[in-house]
Motif scaffolding. Sequence first.
Motif, short mmCIF file in Angstrom:
data_model
loop_
_atom_site.label_atom_id
_atom_site.label_comp_id
_atom_site.label_asym_id
_atom_site.label_seq_id
_atom_site.Cartn_x
_atom_site.Cartn_y
_atom_site.Cartn_z
N THR A 123 0.83 -1.20 0.00
CA THR A 123 0.00 0.00 0.00
C THR A 123 0.86 1.26 0.00
N LYS A 124 1.90 1.25 0.82
CA LYS A 124 2.80 2.41 0.87
C LYS A 124 3.60 2.54 -0.43
N LYS A 125 4.07 1.42 -0.93
CA LYS A 125 4.91 1.45 -2.12
C LYS A 125 4.15 1.95 -3.34
N TRP A 126 2.85 1.63 -3.41
CA TRP A 126 2.07 1.93 -4.61
C TRP A 126 0.98 2.97 -4.35
N SER A 127 1.20 3.86 -3.41
CA SER A 127 0.29 5.00 -3.20
C SER A 127 1.09 6.27 -3.40
N MET A 128 0.68 7.08 -4.38
CA MET A 128 1.45 8.27 -4.74
C MET A 128 0.61 9.54 -4.58
N PRO A 129 1.17 10.56 -3.88
CA PRO A 129 0.44 11.83 -3.78
C PRO A 129 0.46 12.56 -5.12
N VAL A 130 -0.62 13.23 -5.46
CA VAL A 130 -0.70 13.96 -6.73
C VAL A 130 -1.34 15.32 -6.49
N THR A 131 -0.94 16.26 -7.32
CA THR A 131 -1.50 17.61 -7.20
C THR A 131 -2.10 18.11 -8.51
N SER A 132 -2.08 17.26 -9.55
CA SER A 132 -2.64 17.69 -10.84
C SER A 132 -3.13 16.47 -11.62
N VAL A 133 -4.03 16.74 -12.56
CA VAL A 133 -4.53 15.67 -13.43
C VAL A 133 -3.42 15.16 -14.34
N ASP A 134 -2.50 16.04 -14.73
CA ASP A 134 -1.37 15.59 -15.55
C ASP A 134 -0.55 14.53 -14.83
N LYS A 135 -0.33 14.73 -13.53
CA LYS A 135 0.42 13.75 -12.74
C LYS A 135 -0.36 12.44 -12.63
N ILE A 136 -1.67 12.55 -12.47
CA ILE A 136 -2.52 11.35 -12.41
C ILE A 136 -2.41 10.58 -13.72
N ALA A 137 -2.51 11.30 -14.84
CA ALA A 137 -2.44 10.66 -16.16
C ALA A 137 -1.07 10.03 -16.39
N MET A 138 -0.02 10.70 -15.91
CA MET A 138 1.33 10.17 -16.08
C MET A 138 1.50 8.85 -15.34
N LEU A 139 1.02 8.79 -14.10
CA LEU A 139 1.11 7.55 -13.32
C LEU A 139 0.28 6.44 -13.97
N ARG A 140 -0.89 6.80 -14.44
CA ARG A 140 -1.75 5.81 -15.10
C ARG A 140 -1.05 5.19 -16.30
N GLU A 141 -0.44 6.03 -17.14
CA GLU A 141 0.26 5.53 -18.32
C GLU A 141 1.49 4.72 -17.92
N SER A 142 2.21 5.18 -16.89
CA SER A 142 3.41 4.47 -16.45
C SER A 142 3.06 3.07 -15.95
N TRP A 143 2.04 2.98 -15.12
CA TRP A 143 1.67 1.67 -14.57
C TRP A 143 1.04 0.76 -15.63
N PHE A 144 0.54 1.34 -16.69
CA PHE A 144 -0.04 0.56 -17.79
C PHE A 144 1.04 -0.09 -18.64
N THR A 145 2.20 0.55 -18.70
CA THR A 145 3.22 0.13 -19.67
C THR A 145 4.49 -0.42 -19.04
N THR A 146 4.61 -0.41 -17.70
CA THR A 146 5.82 -0.91 -17.06
C THR A 146 5.51 -2.11 -16.19
N PRO A 147 6.52 -2.93 -15.87
CA PRO A 147 6.28 -4.15 -15.09
C PRO A 147 5.79 -3.86 -13.67
N LEU A 148 4.75 -4.59 -13.25
CA LEU A 148 4.19 -4.48 -11.90
C LEU A 148 4.12 -5.87 -11.27
N PRO A 149 3.97 -5.94 -9.95
CA PRO A 149 3.89 -7.26 -9.28
C PRO A 149 2.47 -7.81 -9.23
N PHE A 150 1.54 -7.20 -9.95
CA PHE A 150 0.16 -7.67 -9.96
C PHE A 150 -0.51 -7.23 -11.26
N VAL A 151 -1.64 -7.84 -11.55
CA VAL A 151 -2.45 -7.45 -12.69
C VAL A 151 -3.31 -6.26 -12.27
N THR A 152 -3.48 -5.30 -13.15
CA THR A 152 -4.30 -4.12 -12.87
C THR A 152 -5.28 -3.88 -14.01
#
Length: 562
Positions: free
Chosen positions: A248-277
């Motif tokens: 939970t700590k490792k994969w919870s990120m503070p954000v202050t803008s929609v651009d940052k939200i979109a960036m994290l979404r794209e990053s987690w969509f295209t990079t290796p993760l330890p679970f299916v999302t």
Amino acid sequence: MKWITKLIGFLGLLSAMASAACPAWSSVQAQQEMVKLNEKLGKWDRSYYQQGVSEVSDATYDGLRRQYNEWQRCFHPSEKPQQPQIATLGKALHPIAHTGVKKLPDSEAVAQWAKGKTDLWVQPKVDGVAVTLIYQQGHLFKLLSRGDGEKGQDWTAKAKMIPAIPKTLSGQLANSVLQGEVFWKRDSHVQKAMGGINARGKVAGAMMSQSSPGLMSELGIFIWAWPDGPADMNMKLDMLAQAGFPLTKKWSMPVTSVDKIAMLRESWFTTPLPFVTDGIVVREAIEPAGKYWLPGKATWVIAWKYPPAQQIAEVKDIQFTVGRTGKIAVVLRLNPLQIDDKKIKRVNIGSIKRWQVLDIALGDQVMVSLAGQGIPRVDEVVWRVSQRNKPQPPTDKMVTPLSCLFFEIWCREQFIARLAWISSPEVMNINGVSLRSWQQIQQNLSLKNIFSWLTVTQEELQQISGISPARVAHLWQQFSQVRQQPFRQWLLAFGLPLPRAVFATLPDSQWSQLVARDEHSWQKLPGIGAARAKKLVEFVNHPQIAALVVFLAEQGIRGFAD
């Protein structure tokens, strides 16, 4: 399959379909189709909620549920949209209800939701099975399935077999209620490339099984809510990590803008993760007290899912296209749909035989995805309407490799395809003459055969609406230059069934030499067997080919005139 979220999102789903045309059905047929589909949806709901078995993919269920509600809007507009039949076998009451999350469609909707909110955090939307963990006096007291959000099944016995779930906690967590996701642990899972791999179904199957499957050691836990926990998110994450919930700590990120939200979404969509999302979750750190949590009523958390790799579309029409050689392809015209950056209205499914095997009729629902280079394809038929209305395809007797050398109304497509082949770079290389150009020329000038454009005048081209004077001059120049093409290029334009490599070694420079060849003579050329030789003799002696040769001779084309 994440069907719980459908409790929240149906009105949004309906709005996307609001402009779709209603089927031209009688009230009797509409009732028949709706009853049939409703029974199937109910069967899938019961299988999912009572046995934990996903009989169909999320894309199939979501698409057909939307379709049912659209039919309901068309034929019973006064009725409320139907929701899933979510009666579960669960009898254990959740101490704090599962709210579910509302799914937002795009960044604009996320921005609107986030407006005025502060202390926002983003987490991966882990694809597994939602549960409640109840700790009392430092010990794991119960593990409950999500169920309908208020009641679930008691899976406490299974929890004891999952090493990733702490059995004892201390401090504030000693008496706590946690909500999270039991998931299938993966090694470098790239969601965009690998998809969902039925991860949720695997976990549900293991948890519902009466035995003790070995998969239990492969399960993890992601805590996404600690109702009535610390108000400070950083403190909450630290305490969870120290207690044995580090993800939970490792994969919870503070954000202050929609651009940052979109960036994290794209990053987690295209990079290796330890679970299916299947997307991301955005939440406010400050939450209401747990006693106010109700299914479908969360305003402090939303989901922004990843774009679907597949979508369902209704077949509106079935058309047949004919290529240069007479090959017939079946093309489905669909209700428009969007996959990635492509808007899809038509999809080629191949031969008549494949169409017949797929058994696709007007009104059927098909699953569409993108193949290599973004080409749309039909993966399967997910729903067939009761009345099987299918058009009659062209027959092989009408369309052959030697048909449509001369124009007839019924063979317009093959005739135009032949012209497009002639002007292509690998044949005559008539620069700037597209398929659309040939359609314009044929519609206005009614070419009689595939070489009739040789006799078209500049004045005739000028009469075609939509062609500028500069383009007329260009076309005229191109048509004139083609007359100088070598004999072998004209043979290519004919469609002479000779392997491409053999053209370079063909010694003949006059059509009369080709006509003089018998099967034995053709077989002396490299790569020409008995079957090909017979086909070549039939081709050069075919009456329509002979008529075209006479026409080219009249035009003074080299190799055809005496």
